[in-house]
Design an enzyme around this catalytic site. Structure first.
Site, PDB file in Angstrom:
ATOM      1  N   LYS A  83       0.850  -1.200   0.000  1.00  0.00           N
ATOM      2  CA  LYS A  83       0.000   0.000   0.000  1.00  0.00           C
ATOM      3  C   LYS A  83       0.880   1.242   0.000  1.00  0.00           C
ATOM      4  O   LYS A  83       1.871   1.303   0.750  1.00  0.00           O
ATOM      5  CB  LYS A  83      -0.896  -0.041   1.244  1.00  0.00           C
ATOM      6  CG  LYS A  83      -1.906   1.074   1.359  1.00  0.00           C
ATOM      7  CD  LYS A  83      -2.789   0.865   2.595  1.00  0.00           C
ATOM      8  CE  LYS A  83      -3.874   1.926   2.698  1.00  0.00           C
ATOM      9  NZ  LYS A  83      -4.775   1.677   3.859  1.00  0.00           N
ATOM     10  N   SER A 158      -9.471   1.512   2.974  1.00  0.00           N
ATOM     11  CA  SER A 158      -8.604   2.300   2.131  1.00  0.00           C
ATOM     12  C   SER A 158      -7.514   1.497   1.417  1.00  0.00           C
ATOM     13  O   SER A 158      -6.859   2.034   0.515  1.00  0.00           O
ATOM     14  CB  SER A 158      -7.927   3.390   2.965  1.00  0.00           C
ATOM     15  OG  SER A 158      -7.106   2.812   3.972  1.00  0.00           O
ATOM     16  N   SER A 182      -9.903  -0.740   7.139  1.00  0.00           N
ATOM     17  CA  SER A 182      -9.321  -0.569   5.810  1.00  0.00           C
ATOM     18  C   SER A 182      -8.507  -1.748   5.283  1.00  0.00           C
ATOM     19  O   SER A 182      -8.128  -1.750   4.106  1.00  0.00           O
ATOM     20  CB  SER A 182      -8.441   0.684   5.785  1.00  0.00           C
ATOM     21  OG  SER A 182      -9.230   1.834   5.837  1.00  0.00           O
TER      22      SER A 182
END
Lengths: 462, 65
Positions: A83, A158, A182
């Site tokens: 990420k 996210s 997330s």
């Protein structure tokens, strides 16, 4: 099995390791295959922000040399995606934001270093909701990832690119972060396995913060076994993270096949049932039946004070505002309008409200801990419905029904695993949460369910 | 009891905090503020009735036997 006949893209990390050691596959072939797949799917799925192809090939060659001399590290040669809120020395780290669009850090996040030391291959940096919070608009310089199951839907967030990359067969493992869900949201939206470990179990050093008292880092993968392998590399004390706890790390693969017989699972029906779509209810009820048939003791639990979990938004909002205040005042225009105003709204809470939110949190923690004296696992859906469309997400992402934030408040480990599909053909996730630091029990229960079902073996047609 | 006017409350708080919202986002901000403060009000109502001690959340987690 030969390279030509194996669907490399959807092998799990554990399967890949076995194929390497039997000589059926080589890391360079796997990386080459994935890089070609990334190039083909990037225009539609948009999972990656930065692909580190040359580095990945060099690491694959190193992995081949290590395999040749008998290196047994289970993640050796396994392609991973990170990420883009994890700092990576020498590799652009954007936070998904125009504020850091060209930022190249000098340090690497502890967790990425640990996976590198375990032999994982760095394939690149993947999309994230901006600063792990707001889904980016289409005209953003770093546009949002799409859900491989339906490109009109969001892949959750996210950790959007992490989920999309795994579902699309563009990596065998990924790192996500989880402040209100997330890691688990893309887990359910993309039909993959995703684990939020206990608060303090995995380092957050070198990761953009959203809310210090709620932020977790953790692994995302295509099987529970892979999550266990990744967590084994990631778990441990980091003195540079003030939340990190110095407590022994369990052997997560040692008990993963022990089944659920003897485990008591508390179903949080009274909490989720009225708020959840019938498709999700049906899938979760089926999952409960599977776990019962496998030997788990199933009981309903009614935990007091759970309605207070909504105070999470005060804690998250106020902490995020504290972190972003300077940039909101000096580089306001670089935040997209929806995110900018959401971040600013964290400044509306007074000191006494933030403090009382933390006190309410303590009450929630004590209520859940009291219940967990009697059960090993808490069970719920991960979300109240399947993945949102983009217009729905832009409308009220924070208002969507989710059952994840509770375990950010309590810090307990919680996993999302696929448990079915809705009538809209989108994946549905089952959430299992355990006692603090009982990741081994969570993985054991999740793996028992996964082993008895085939949801995790379905992949989108791309 | 009627629902508080969260938009008015959001505007008043923004003025005190020196925060300027984009006008077309105020309704969304007010919705979020209302959700959060409604939950907090539930806690505060319990606080009064239960006479909770003055505690603060400690984010460090311990193993549970």
């Amino acid at each position: 099995m030969t390279t030509a006949t194996v669907d490399i893209a959807f092998l799990t990390a554990a399967e890949l390791g076995r194929a390497y050691r039997s000589g059926e596959l080589k890391p360079t072939d796997v990386v080459r295959s994935l890089l070609a797949r990334i190039e083909r799917l990037q225009p539609t799925v948009r999972a990656y922000i930065t692909v580190t192809g040359e580095r990945a090939m060099a690491e694959a060659e190193a992995a081949e040399r290590a395999l040749a001399v008998g290196d047994t590290r289970p993640l050796l040669g396994v392609p991973m995606a990170y990420k883009d809120i994890y700092l990576t020395a020498g590799v652009r780290t954007t936070g998904g934001s125009a504020l850091y669009e060209h930022h190249v850090p000098e340090m690497t996040a502890t967790t990425i270093r640990l996976l590198s030391e375990a032999g994982a291959i760095f394939m690149g940096k993947v999309a994230t909701h901006e600063f792990a919070s707001g889904i980016s608009p289409e005209d953003h310089p770093l546009p949002p990832a799409r859900n491989p199951w339906n490109l009109e839907r969001i892949p959750g967030g996210s950790s959007s690119g992490s989920g999309a990359a795994l579902a699309a067969g563009l990596a065998m493992g990924a790192l996500g972060s989880d402040t209100g869900g997330s890691i688990r949201h893309p887990g359910t939206a993309c039909g993959i396995a995703a684990l939020k470990p206990t608060y303090g179990r995995c380092s957050r050093v070198g990761v953009f913060p959203l809310s210090w008292s709620l932020d977790h880092t953790g692994p995302m993968a295509r099987s529970c076994e892979d999550l266990a392998l990744m967590l084994q590399a990631l778990a441990g004390y980091d003195p540079l993270d003030p939340a990190s706890i110095e407590t022994p790390v369990d052997d997560y693969t040692a008990t993963i096949n022990d089944g659920v017989a003897g485990l008591k699972i508390g179903v949080m029906r009274s909490w989720y049932e009225a708020k959840t779509h019938p498709d999700v209810i049906a899938a979760v009820e089926n999952a409960i039946g599977v776990l019962r048939d496998l030997g788990a003791e199933i009981v309903d639990v009614d935990i007091p004070n759970l309605e207070l979990e909504k105070v999470l938004s005060i804690i998250m909002g106020a902490e995020a505002y504290a972190y972003h205040k300077h940039d909101l005042e000096t580089r306001r225009e670089l935040y997209p309008p929806v995110l900018r105003n959401r971040m600013l709204s964290g400044g509306l809470y007074s000191a006494d409200e933030y403090i009382d939110a933390q006190r309410a949190r303590d009450l929630v923690c004590r209520s859940v801990a009291a219940t967990m004296k009697d059960v090993d696992i808490l069970l719920s859906p991960t979300r109240g419905k399947t993945a949102l469309t983009f217009p729905e997400a832009y409308g009220d992402y924070m208002g969507a029904v989710s059952f994840t934030g509770l375990f950010n408040l309590t810090g307990q480990p919680a996993i999302s695993i696929p448990c079915g599909f809705g009538t809209d053909d989108m994946p549905i996730g089952l959430q299992l949460a355990g006692r603090p630091f009982a990741e081994a029990t969570v993985l054991r229960a999740a793996n028992a369910y996964e082993s008895a079902t085939t949801w995790h073996k379905r992949h989108p047609a791309l | 009891m009627s629902e508080p006017n969260w938009e008015e409350i959001a505007r008043a708080r923004a003025k005190i905090a020196g925060i300027t919202f984009d006008e077309d986002q105020v309704a969304s901000v007010a919705t979020g503020l209302g959700r959060s403060l409604t939950a907090l009000a539930e806690y505060r109502a319990k606080l009064r009735s239960w006479d909770e001690p003055a505690i603060a959340f400690d984010s460090r987690i311990e193993r549970q036997p």
